[in-house]
Write a protein that holds these residues in place. Structure first.
Motif, short mmCIF file in Angstrom:
data_model
loop_
_atom_site.label_atom_id
_atom_site.label_comp_id
_atom_site.label_asym_id
_atom_site.label_seq_id
_atom_site.Cartn_x
_atom_site.Cartn_y
_atom_site.Cartn_z
N SER A 6 0.86 -1.18 0.00
CA SER A 6 0.00 0.00 0.00
C SER A 6 0.90 1.23 0.00
O SER A 6 1.96 1.24 0.61
CB SER A 6 -0.90 -0.01 1.25
N VAL A 7 0.47 2.26 -0.73
CA VAL A 7 1.17 3.53 -0.74
C VAL A 7 0.29 4.57 -0.04
O VAL A 7 -0.93 4.54 -0.16
CB VAL A 7 1.51 3.99 -2.18
N VAL A 8 0.92 5.46 0.69
CA VAL A 8 0.21 6.58 1.32
C VAL A 8 0.62 7.85 0.59
O VAL A 8 1.82 8.12 0.45
CB VAL A 8 0.55 6.70 2.82
N VAL A 9 -0.35 8.61 0.13
CA VAL A 9 -0.10 9.88 -0.53
C VAL A 9 -0.74 10.97 0.32
O VAL A 9 -1.94 10.93 0.59
CB VAL A 9 -0.69 9.91 -1.97
N ILE A 10 0.06 11.94 0.74
CA ILE A 10 -0.44 13.04 1.56
C ILE A 10 -0.75 14.21 0.64
O ILE A 10 0.14 14.85 0.11
CB ILE A 10 0.60 13.47 2.62
N GLY A 11 -2.02 14.47 0.43
CA GLY A 11 -2.46 15.53 -0.48
C GLY A 11 -3.17 14.93 -1.68
O GLY A 11 -2.58 14.15 -2.43
N GLY A 12 -4.45 15.30 -1.86
CA GLY A 12 -5.26 14.68 -2.91
C GLY A 12 -5.54 15.56 -4.10
O GLY A 12 -6.49 15.30 -4.84
#
Length: 315
Positions: A6-12
Motif C-alpha cells: 500500500s502507498v500513502v499519498v499526503i495531499g489529494g
C-alpha cells in the motif's frame, strides 16, 4: 486478492491523485490523505480515471480517502509520498507527524519541486529514511521521477525507493546532492530562461520558440538525452559552437520582465480567468490542445516502453 503493498499519498490534489494512480494502476492499494471533504469525495474517481488513461490498470488495488494522518492503516504500507502545498512550514508539519507515526522501515518522501528534503526533515529523528521523490506533471504519464538524497539519508533507502518506482514502470533518476531545483528543473529552467528572453527581446514569437524546440533539438530527446546526443554527433562540434554562443546567453538571476508582466496581469495560461498566457485561449482551443497533448504523450510513452521490451524491439 488483496495487494501486498500500500502507498500513502499526503495531499489529494491533481498531483497527489495522479501519483496515487501510478500505484493503483500497478495493483497497489492507495491511501490518500487530505483535510478537504470535497477533495476526498473526488479522489477515488480521479485516481481510477487517471489509471485508466494510461491503460495499465490491474484489478486488485483500492483507493481510500482519509482526513488525517492519524487514520492511516500502516499494516501494508511500503512507501509514503507527501504532496502537500509547496510551503516549507506545511511540509515540515506533515513530516513531524510521519516521523513519529510511520513505522521505522517505511521510507518517507516528498514530491516538492524545489524545497530541499534536508530542510523539510529538520528536527525529525528519522531523517535517514527521508528522500525527495519528485514527479513531473502529468505524473501518471511522465516516466521519470527524481530520487533526491540528503547528506544523512541511508543509501539502502534510496535503493529501496528506486526499486519500488521501477516496479510501477517509472524511471528513477538519481540526484546525489540535495541542490535547489534538483536535476531536471535546473536543466529545464536554464532552457526556459533563454526561451522567454528571446520572446521578450523580440527575436521570435512564442509559437516559433515552441516550434524550434518541438521540431528541432527537442525532437531528438525522446531518442537520446543531450549528453548522449553530443557523443553521437561529436563533442568537438558542440564545444566549438559553445565558444561562440555562450557569451551571448542570458544570465538573469531573476524572472524575466515578460514573465513578471504575465504574472502581474493574471495571465497564467489556460487556468487563468482571462484564458491568456504566452498564447490566447478559449474553451474550444483548450479542449483541442489538451486532447492533442494526451495523444502525443501516449505515443511517446509507447516508444519508450517498446525500448524496454526486447520482444517489441526485435519485432
Amino acid at each position: 486478492m488483496k495487494p501486498q503493498h500500500s502507498v500513502v499519498v499526503i495531499g489529494g490534489g491533481t498531483m497527489g491523485s495522479d501519483i496515487a494512480a501510478i500505484f493503483y494502476a500497478g495493483g497497489w492499494d492507495a491511501q490518500v490523505v487530505d483535510p478537504s471533504p470535497e477533495v476526498r469525495a473526488r479522489v477515488p474517481q480521479a485516481v481510477a480515471a487517471a489509471a485508466r488513461s494510461i491503460g495499465v490498470h490491474r484489478e486488485g488495488g483500492s483507493v481510500g480517502a482519509l482526513a488525517e494522518i492519524a487514520a492511516i492503516d500502516w499494516s501494508d504500507v511500503a512507501l509514503v509520498i507527501e504532496c502537500a502545498p509547496e510551503e516549507l512550514g506545511v511540509k515540515q508539519q506533515v513530516f513531524r507527524q510521519l516521523d513519529t507515526l510511520a513505522p521505522p522501515h517505511v521510507p518517507l518522501t516528498s514530491n516538492s519541486s524545489g524545497i530541499a528534503i534536508s530542510r523539510i526533515g529538520e528536527g525529525c529523528s528519522t531523517r535517514q529514511r527521508m528522500l525527495g521523490l519528485h514527479f513531473f506533471m502529468p505524473a501518471h504519464w511522465v516516466p521519470a521521477v527524481e530520487v533526491v538524497r540528503s547528506e544523512v539519508v541511508d543509501e539502502s533507502v534510496a535503493q529501496t525507493v528506486s526499486g519500488i518506482m521501477r516496479s510501477v514502470r517509472k524511471k528513477p533518476v538519481q540526484v546525489k546532492r540535495d541542490v535547489p531545483g534538483f536535476l531536471a528543473n535546473r536543466i529545464q529552467h536554464a532552457m526556459m530562461r533563454e526561451a522567454i528572453a528571446l520572446v521578450d527581446e523580440g527575436f521570435a514569437s512564442a509559437e516559433d520558440v515552441d516550434l524550434a524546440v518541438r521540431y528541432g533539438f527537442g525532437f531528438r530527446y525522446i531518442a537520446a538525452g543531450p549528453l548522449l546526443q553530443k557523443d553521437l554527433a561529436g563533442v568537438d562540434i558542440h564545444c566549438a559552437a559553445a565558444a561562440g554562443i555562450y557569451p551571448y546567453l542570458h544570465q538573469n538571476t531573476e524572472p524575466s520582465a515578460l514573465m513578471l508582466k504575465l504574472v502581474k496581469n493574471g495571465d497564467f495560461g489556460v487556468k487563468s480567468a482571462n484564458r491568456r498566457g504566452f498564447y490566447e485561449w478559449d474553451e474550444a482551443s483548450i479542449e483541442r490542445e489538451q486532447a492533442r497533448y494526451q495523444r502525443a504523450l501516449r505515443k511517446a510513452m509507447q516508444i519508450l516502453r517498446d525500448e524496454d521490451d526486447p520482444v517489441a524491439e526485435d519485432a
